[in-house]
Design an enzyme around this catalytic site. Structure first.
Site, mmCIF file in Angstrom:
data_model
loop_
_atom_site.group_PDB
_atom_site.id
_atom_site.type_symbol
_atom_site.label_atom_id
_atom_site.label_comp_id
_atom_site.label_asym_id
_atom_site.label_seq_id
_atom_site.Cartn_x
_atom_site.Cartn_y
_atom_site.Cartn_z
ATOM 1 N N SER A 181 -6.794 -5.903 -6.530
ATOM 2 C CA SER A 181 -7.937 -6.530 -5.852
ATOM 3 C C SER A 181 -9.182 -6.453 -6.722
ATOM 4 O O SER A 181 -9.243 -5.667 -7.675
ATOM 5 C CB SER A 181 -8.197 -5.828 -4.511
ATOM 6 O OG SER A 181 -8.842 -4.589 -4.742
ATOM 7 N N ARG A 199 -11.126 2.204 -9.569
ATOM 8 C CA ARG A 199 -10.207 3.351 -9.767
ATOM 9 C C ARG A 199 -10.398 3.952 -11.161
ATOM 10 O O ARG A 199 -10.955 3.305 -12.046
ATOM 11 C CB ARG A 199 -8.768 2.876 -9.586
ATOM 12 C CG ARG A 199 -8.553 2.416 -8.154
ATOM 13 C CD ARG A 199 -7.108 2.139 -7.864
ATOM 14 N NE ARG A 199 -6.978 1.836 -6.454
ATOM 15 C CZ ARG A 199 -5.895 2.004 -5.725
ATOM 16 N NH1 ARG A 199 -4.808 2.483 -6.276
ATOM 17 N NH2 ARG A 199 -5.882 1.707 -4.450
ATOM 18 N N ARG A 215 0.296 7.671 -2.401
ATOM 19 C CA ARG A 215 0.770 8.705 -1.464
ATOM 20 C C ARG A 215 2.259 8.988 -1.658
ATOM 21 O O ARG A 215 2.704 10.117 -1.542
ATOM 22 C CB ARG A 215 0.488 8.270 -0.020
ATOM 23 C CG ARG A 215 -0.936 8.588 0.406
ATOM 24 C CD ARG A 215 -1.316 7.858 1.657
ATOM 25 N NE ARG A 215 -1.651 6.465 1.350
ATOM 26 C CZ ARG A 215 -1.896 5.544 2.273
ATOM 27 N NH1 ARG A 215 -1.803 5.852 3.550
ATOM 28 N NH2 ARG A 215 -2.217 4.312 1.925
ATOM 29 N N GLU A 223 0.536 -13.648 11.912
ATOM 30 C CA GLU A 223 0.959 -12.449 12.639
ATOM 31 C C GLU A 223 0.875 -11.273 11.675
ATOM 32 O O GLU A 223 1.292 -11.380 10.517
ATOM 33 C CB GLU A 223 2.407 -12.603 13.122
ATOM 34 C CG GLU A 223 2.597 -13.659 14.189
ATOM 35 C CD GLU A 223 1.913 -13.312 15.497
ATOM 36 O OE1 GLU A 223 1.783 -12.113 15.811
ATOM 37 O OE2 GLU A 223 1.489 -14.245 16.198
ATOM 38 N N GLU A 278 -11.678 -5.021 -5.930
ATOM 39 C CA GLU A 278 -12.224 -3.675 -5.712
ATOM 40 C C GLU A 278 -11.453 -2.604 -6.503
ATOM 41 O O GLU A 278 -11.937 -1.489 -6.687
ATOM 42 C CB GLU A 278 -12.179 -3.309 -4.216
ATOM 43 C CG GLU A 278 -13.198 -4.062 -3.351
ATOM 44 C CD GLU A 278 -12.846 -5.525 -3.142
ATOM 45 O OE1 GLU A 278 -11.648 -5.833 -2.991
ATOM 46 O OE2 GLU A 278 -13.765 -6.373 -3.169
ATOM 47 N N ASN A 279 -10.238 -2.937 -6.953
ATOM 48 C CA ASN A 279 -9.402 -1.924 -7.627
ATOM 49 C C ASN A 279 -9.960 -1.487 -8.987
ATOM 50 O O ASN A 279 -9.539 -0.459 -9.532
ATOM 51 C CB ASN A 279 -7.956 -2.418 -7.803
ATOM 52 C CG ASN A 279 -7.152 -2.403 -6.517
ATOM 53 O OD1 ASN A 279 -6.239 -3.202 -6.313
ATOM 54 N ND2 ASN A 279 -7.471 -1.483 -5.604
ATOM 55 N N ASP A 315 0.829 -1.201 0.000
ATOM 56 C CA ASP A 315 0.000 0.000 0.000
ATOM 57 C C ASP A 315 0.873 1.265 0.000
ATOM 58 O O ASP A 315 2.014 1.240 0.466
ATOM 59 C CB ASP A 315 -0.895 -0.027 1.250
ATOM 60 C CG ASP A 315 -2.059 0.940 1.137
ATOM 61 O OD1 ASP A 315 -2.290 1.492 0.034
ATOM 62 O OD2 ASP A 315 -2.747 1.149 2.154
ATOM 63 N N GLY A 316 0.316 2.340 -0.529
ATOM 64 C CA GLY A 316 0.968 3.652 -0.396
ATOM 65 C C GLY A 316 1.688 4.137 -1.643
ATOM 66 O O GLY A 316 2.384 5.155 -1.590
ATOM 67 N N ARG A 371 1.636 -5.102 6.010
ATOM 68 C CA ARG A 371 0.971 -4.066 5.220
ATOM 69 C C ARG A 371 1.757 -2.774 5.380
ATOM 70 O O ARG A 371 2.068 -2.353 6.504
ATOM 71 C CB ARG A 371 -0.480 -3.843 5.661
ATOM 72 C CG ARG A 371 -1.161 -2.778 4.787
ATOM 73 C CD ARG A 371 -2.641 -2.643 5.036
ATOM 74 N NE ARG A 371 -3.220 -1.725 4.059
ATOM 75 C CZ ARG A 371 -4.436 -1.805 3.555
ATOM 76 N NH1 ARG A 371 -5.241 -2.765 3.931
ATOM 77 N NH2 ARG A 371 -4.872 -0.920 2.676
HETATM 78 C C1 FPP Z 1 -1.784 0.269 -3.402
HETATM 79 O O1 FPP Z 1 -1.315 1.586 -3.357
HETATM 80 C C2 FPP Z 1 -1.179 -0.431 -4.525
HETATM 81 C C3 FPP Z 1 -1.872 -1.020 -5.540
HETATM 82 C C4 FPP Z 1 -3.327 -1.032 -5.625
HETATM 83 C C5 FPP Z 1 -1.176 -1.640 -6.656
HETATM 84 C C6 FPP Z 1 -0.010 -2.492 -6.272
HETATM 85 C C7 FPP Z 1 0.873 -2.625 -7.417
HETATM 86 C C8 FPP Z 1 2.207 -2.558 -7.364
HETATM 87 C C9 FPP Z 1 2.970 -2.438 -6.104
HETATM 88 C C10 FPP Z 1 2.990 -2.619 -8.599
HETATM 89 C C11 FPP Z 1 3.610 -3.955 -8.850
HETATM 90 C C12 FPP Z 1 2.739 -4.871 -9.542
HETATM 91 C C13 FPP Z 1 3.194 -5.902 -10.287
HETATM 92 C C14 FPP Z 1 2.236 -6.820 -10.918
HETATM 93 C C15 FPP Z 1 4.623 -6.154 -10.504
HETATM 94 P P1 FPP Z 1 -2.362 2.748 -3.531
HETATM 95 O O2 FPP Z 1 -2.395 3.127 -4.958
HETATM 96 O O3 FPP Z 1 -3.676 2.344 -2.954
HETATM 97 O O4 FPP Z 1 -1.691 3.875 -2.672
HETATM 98 P P2 FPP Z 1 -2.465 4.996 -1.846
HETATM 99 O O5 FPP Z 1 -3.254 4.289 -0.771
HETATM 100 O O6 FPP Z 1 -1.342 5.824 -1.295
HETATM 101 O O7 FPP Z 1 -3.328 5.736 -2.799
#
Ligand code: FPP
Length: 258
Positions: free
Chosen positions: A77, A83, A36, A222, A79-80, A32-33, A203
């Site tokens: 996910s 976006r 941000r 954990e 849910e994604n 996550d993040g 996380r």
């Molecule tokens: C959450 O951050 C991240 C995701 C929804 C996408 C995760 C994808 C990657 C880490 C790239 C790598 C993927 C592959 C297949 C190699 P966010 O966008 O929700 O961040 P935020 O909460 O700060 O907005």
């Protein structure tokens, strides 16, 4: 790379040592993040995802070097899809870019790719990249890199329940035979055998929730929540999370065993 963590095979690690005899076999990460991280640098959100992809590469090698057996990463996910289109399209391209550049390293490190989730909804190019990577790494016998792509924990359980019901309807199973082992065998993690349940969930980015990730498999895991955004997470961060895990006492509902 310089690491502040010494490593030991002893059973009595000192404060800064990682106990290599107690590395979690299965680590799951909610990455996550990214958004941000990008925002903080006045960059578009997708720049965070691009950098996040680089972090995936680094953490895959670091986990494999530590002897982790399975690394499960929540990449997209169910849910994604909510976006904005541009961001979804970018996220759909990432596995293609990732595997195009990284499969040789995966093979060199004996890492096998696996995917859980309904990938039939992904664009064709993404599906092909995923299938190619699975095939190209099929003979690797080291760590499994398990990407959750269009994955949701609840739908996974719903699907397992449907499959069990179908087996009963077909007369192949009685209701009494539906137990935890049967349901586990119908989860997407069942190909992982003994390693299907993560011992450790990490996380990043400060949020303390599991967001529909591996709901069945995380029953006794954990949880370690770290403040860093995913693009800033590095091998020291991984070692630190494992160190926290090693300081925990896992009792599985029983009493401490000494
Ligand atoms: C959450 O951050 C991240 C995701 C929804 C996408 C995760 C994808 C990657 C880490 C790239 C790598 C993927 C592959 C297949 C190699 P966010 O966008 O929700 O961040 P935020 O909460 O700060 O907005």
């Amino acid at each position: 790379m310089f690491s502040k963590f010494k490593r030991t095979n002893s059973n009595n690690p000192d404060e800064n040592e990682l106990d290599l005899n107690n590395i979690p076999k299965h680590i799951a990460i909610i990455m996550d993040g990214n958004g941000r991280w990008a925002q903080r640098k006045h960059l578009p959100r997708v720049a965070g995802h691009r950098e996040g992809m680089q972090t995936v590469k680094k953490i895959t090698i670091a986990a494999s070097d530590l002897g982790v057996k399975v690394l499960s990463l929540y990449a997209f996910s169910t849910e994604n899809w909510k976006r904005p289109n541009d961001e979804v399209n970018y996220l759909m391209q990432l596995p293609i870019r990732f595997f195009q550049t990284f499969v040789p390293d995966l093979i060199k490190n004996n890492v096998r790719v696996m995917v859980m989730g309904d990938i039939t909804r992904l664009p064709e190019g993404t599906q092909k990249a995923v299938h190619d990577a699975i095939n190209q790494t099929a003979d690797c016998t080291g760590m499994v890199l398990n990407f959750a792509l269009n994955y949701g924990g609840r739908i996974e359980i719903v699907d397992a329940a449907k499959q069990a019901s179908q087996l009963v309807t077909d007369g192949k199973l009685t209701v009494d035979q539906i137990d935890e082992a049967l349901l586990a065998s119908l989860m997407m993690t069942s190909p992982l055998g003994d390693f299907e349940d993560p011992e450790l969930l990490i996380r990043t980015s400060g949020e303390q929730r599991i967001s529909n990730f591996m709901l069945w498999q995380l029953a006794y895991s954990e949880f370690v929540f770290v403040d860093e955004h995913w693009p800033d997470f590095d091998s020291d961060s991984l070692s630190n999370a494992i160190k926290i895990y090693q300081g925990r006492h896992r009792r599985f509902g029983g009493l401490e065993t000494k």
